[in-house]
Structures are given as C-alpha cells and as structure tokens.
Enzyme design. Sequence first.
Site, PDB file in Angstrom:
ATOM      1  N   LYS A 175       0.884  -1.359  -0.325  1.00  0.00           N
ATOM      2  CA  LYS A 175       0.126   0.110  -0.278  1.00  0.00           C
ATOM      3  C   LYS A 175       0.824   1.533   0.189  1.00  0.00           C
ATOM      4  CE  LYS A 175      -1.464   2.936   2.953  1.00  0.00           C
ATOM      5  NZ  LYS A 175      -1.640   4.424   1.755  1.00  0.00           N
ATOM      6  N   GLU A 250      10.079   2.442  11.095  1.00  0.00           N
ATOM      7  CA  GLU A 250      11.121   3.372  10.597  1.00  0.00           C
ATOM      8  C   GLU A 250      10.194   4.590  10.462  1.00  0.00           C
ATOM      9  OE1 GLU A 250      14.285   4.179  10.554  1.00  0.00           O
ATOM     10  OE2 GLU A 250      14.156   2.536   9.901  1.00  0.00           O
ATOM     11  N   CYS A 284      12.643  11.971   7.059  1.00  0.00           N
ATOM     12  CA  CYS A 284      13.048  11.552   8.099  1.00  0.00           C
ATOM     13  C   CYS A 284      14.280  11.524   8.685  1.00  0.00           C
ATOM     14  CB  CYS A 284      12.353   9.916   8.280  1.00  0.00           C
ATOM     15  SG  CYS A 284      12.392   8.807   7.451  1.00  0.00           S
ATOM     16  N   GLU A 385       8.876  17.617  15.421  1.00  0.00           N
ATOM     17  CA  GLU A 385       9.088  17.073  13.654  1.00  0.00           C
ATOM     18  C   GLU A 385       8.581  17.947  12.692  1.00  0.00           C
ATOM     19  OE1 GLU A 385       8.492  13.036  11.740  1.00  0.00           O
ATOM     20  OE2 GLU A 385      10.497  13.837  10.700  1.00  0.00           O
TER      21      GLU A 385
HETATM   22  C1  UN1 Z   1      14.256   8.901   4.520  1.00  0.00           C
HETATM   23  O1  UN1 Z   1      14.086   9.973   4.099  1.00  0.00           O
HETATM   24  O2  UN1 Z   1      12.792   8.464   4.608  1.00  0.00           O
HETATM   25  O3  UN1 Z   1      19.721   8.957   3.949  1.00  0.00           O
HETATM   26  C2  UN1 Z   1      14.596   8.232   3.510  1.00  0.00           C
HETATM   27  C3  UN1 Z   1      19.150   9.152   2.990  1.00  0.00           C
HETATM   28  C4  UN1 Z   1      18.423   8.810   1.815  1.00  0.00           C
HETATM   29  C5  UN1 Z   1      16.983   7.958   2.346  1.00  0.00           C
HETATM   30  C6  UN1 Z   1      15.795   8.388   3.094  1.00  0.00           C
HETATM   31  N1  UN1 Z   1      18.493   7.250   1.472  1.00  0.00           N
HETATM   32  O4  UN1 Z   1      18.322  10.863   3.094  1.00  0.00           O
END
Ligand code: UN1
Length: 495
Positions: A175, A250, A284, A385
Amino acid sequence: MITKFQNLINGKWVDSLSGKTFENRNPANWNEVIGLFPSSSVEDVNLAVISARAAFEKWRLVPAPARGDIMRKIGDLLSKRKEEIAREMTREMGKVLTETRGDVQEGIDTAYYAATEGRRLFGNTVPSELPNKFAMAIRVPIGVAGIITPWNFPLAIPTWKMFPAILSGNTCVFKPAVDTPKTAATLVEVMMEAGLPDGVVNLVHGKGSDVGNAIVTHTDVDLISFTGSTGVGKQLSKDASDTLKRVSLELGGKNAQVVMDDADLDLALEGVLWGAFGTTGQRCTATSRLILHEKIYDKFLEMLVERTSKLRLGDGLLSNAEVGPIINESQRKNTQNYVKIGIKEGAKLVCGGNIATGEELKNGWFHEPTIFSEVKPNMRIATEEIFGPVLSVLKCNSLEDGITLLNKTIYGLSSSLYTKNINDAFKAIRDIQAGITYINVPTIGAEAHMPFGGVKQTGNGHREGGWTVYDFFTEWKAIYIDYSGKLQRAQIDNY
Ligand code: UN1
C-alpha cells in the site's frame, strides 16, 4: 483525458471493488492531474491477501538464487527506465530531478544487492554437544508481508522493503502513500515484467485508514514493514498486536548537525544546505536542528542565511530549480503553523518564513526555506518533527554540550558532526544516540547496503538496508540431525 490506474491483484490489473477513485495532482502545479487511482477498502485487501498467501506456497520453494535472478532483472529494467521514472516521480511528488534520479538509483542498488543476497542468505552450522549429531540454523521465509510506505522516497523505500521480503521467499501486499501512487504502479509493473510470478506482489491503492488498517489487522498477514510518522507508527503497533505480527517501524526524526569551531566551515555550510533543504526538508533524515559552537555561531549563521536566501525554488523538472514544492496543502499548512509557533516561542526568524510567491510558483505548494536562530532546547521547533523546510539553530559551548543538545530529543535516526579533530569525532561516535552518525557529512545520504534505522522513538529496533533487513524478513529455524542411530538426550547423556 485523465488516465485511470488500477490495483494489481494476483497478476491482474483491476479496479477497486467499489469502483471509487481518488485524484493525484502535481504539487508544483495543482492544475495538473497525474491520474485517477482506486480508492480501495477492506474487501480489496482481502483479495490481495488471498492472492499473496496462495503465491507464497509456491514462491517459498523457488531457490533463493533463482529469486535473485529476478531481482537482477528488476535492477536492469529500473536502470533502463531511470530517467523516465525520475521525471514522472518529480511530477508526482515535487523533489528536484537530481534527487528523484537518486531515488531510482537507490532502488537499483537495492535490487542488485538483493540479487547477490540470493546466493548468500547465510545460516549457521555449529557443533552439537553430542557425538554423531549435526546442528545448523537456517533462514526461512515468514509468509505474507504488508508493506506500507510514504511519499518522500516513493520508489526507494518500497524497494528497501519489498526486494528483501521477496528475495527471502515472502510475498507482499503493498500500500503506497496516496500522494505517490503512480511511482508505486510503475515499480510494480517493472517487478512483474522482470518475471515475478502472479501474486508475489500485490498493489492496493487507498487511504491508510482503509487499506493500511485492513492490512495491519488482517489475520493472514504475518509481518508489517512501515515507514511514516511516529504517531501512526505507535497506533499501527497497537493494532498489529492482536495478531502478534512482526512489525518493523521506521518513524520520525529531529536530526541535528553539530559544527565545531575547528570545522571546515565551507564544507559544513554545503552540508547543512543539502541536509536541511534537500527534498524540501521532507526526509526522515533531514537536518532539522543545527548546533553551532559559540565561537563560530555569528559568522556561520551569516554565511548560512546568505546562501539559503538565494536558493532557487521551482518546479523540480526545471534545470535551475534547487528546492521543489512541499507535497500537499496540509503539509504546507503544517510548516506555516510551525513558523507561527517558532515566532510565538521567541525564536528569531532570520530567513524565509513565508509561502513562496511569484508567477511560476503560484499554483504549487511552495514554501520559502526558513531558518530560526536563538532557538532554545525546549522549544517545540527544537523538539518536534516538522517535515518541511525549517531549520532551528542552537548554540553550544563545547563538544560535550553539543552532543547533549543533539541527544535531547525523543528521536534518534541520523546525526552529523563537523570537526577536524579526530578525538572529538570518535567521542561523538561513541556518545551520540542515533542509528546513523556522519562525520563531516550531512545527516542525509544513507547508502543502500548499510543498516538504516534509528534508536529511541524513531523505531522499534529493526533495521532496513544491507544485510540487516534480512533479519526482519526471515525466521530462524534450528535443525538437529542425529546419525548415531540411538536416542541421545541433550544435557543428560553427555553429563
Ligand atoms: C527517508 O527520509 O525516509 O539517507 C529516507 C537518506 C536517503 C533515504 C532517506 N538515502 O537521506
């Protein structure tokens, strides 16, 4: 004529059972409709799970190296279509073309890694405590994996989850985020073209509250891999607990870059610009806090504001654009809200802060790259965040102070230190609480073959990426073979 997309269930493209659809628009120009996608519900999920379960019974018997051969073909096909997929991705979610190319490349890297893992998937053989007895532990697939993914890495993140899941012998119900269904559809199309049998991957579009929840609570889904907000992750974890699913989460981050007084300031400047405003701050791993040593605070801030104010906003497909739009209206409102909060809390707005204006920007969700200085550690803009182009700048007076500030968060995904002092670098590596620590590198840019994930409320202890993700997608089976021809009782007959 608006293109209508479908779900993929058991190798066939089908509408949602209700026939309902939702629209997907370009965030750089909301007048442009990318397509109509099925707004699915629990009944569609049920069909996808039946398909995945039936496929699992055959797929688990395919030798892992043969599964790996399909992964290699997926990598080849993604490589061939890299430019086209990157362009479509920029149109769908806004980040600039150099970054969407990187996103596709991350998927390619993950495919080739999975291909080689098909010839590893190492287990262990260990000596038995009894004579004429053999002991080993092997990895076995688990079953049906629910894959729930965000819009900021619409290709890479699904591949981080699905490629290792499938290589390990599991099957998937996928999804994708409602903001990036098109990239998901292309990915699944490529996976099928590479030769995956029907039902190994099933795609169900729709909302988290309908489709996501149906997957998470389904009694015949064995594991869930989710990337998204900490709030949703916590709820998901509760919802999945009734069926005791294995869950990999995550979640959020509030990543900081520390710049010491001995750092190469030009290098640190390039780092924070990329870390804070790359992907318009919507990673993230984004640099959301900048912790400057007091001796270089004023000088570095001045350098930073000057460069940030010159960043060119624009449609990511244009070659001169450096920062694309925010993904949608509600995320832009959220960013604006944090700007208000920062001002109210008494931080100093030193750059940006507004919805971007200008002829080419007026139909997109653009927002100026924004910097607050004089941020105090307890302020909401220093702890929550934001997931947008907002950077909070704090001051430290030593390495220890910088690390204490960096660790002052409920999250622990990425972290960065700029220094030329090797002793300080190693102390930081030891004391920073994060899943990823960079020295003289910004907080973004994880490589596909390294462990990816965070500590504290960024996750629940699992890792994606590299060899580590295979621990999540396989179960250990312990095997004993006694060739002595008699009953030998462990712990008893040998003592
Ligand atoms: C994310 O922000 O969910 O390290 C992943 C990084 C990328 C992956 C980010 N290779 O910023």
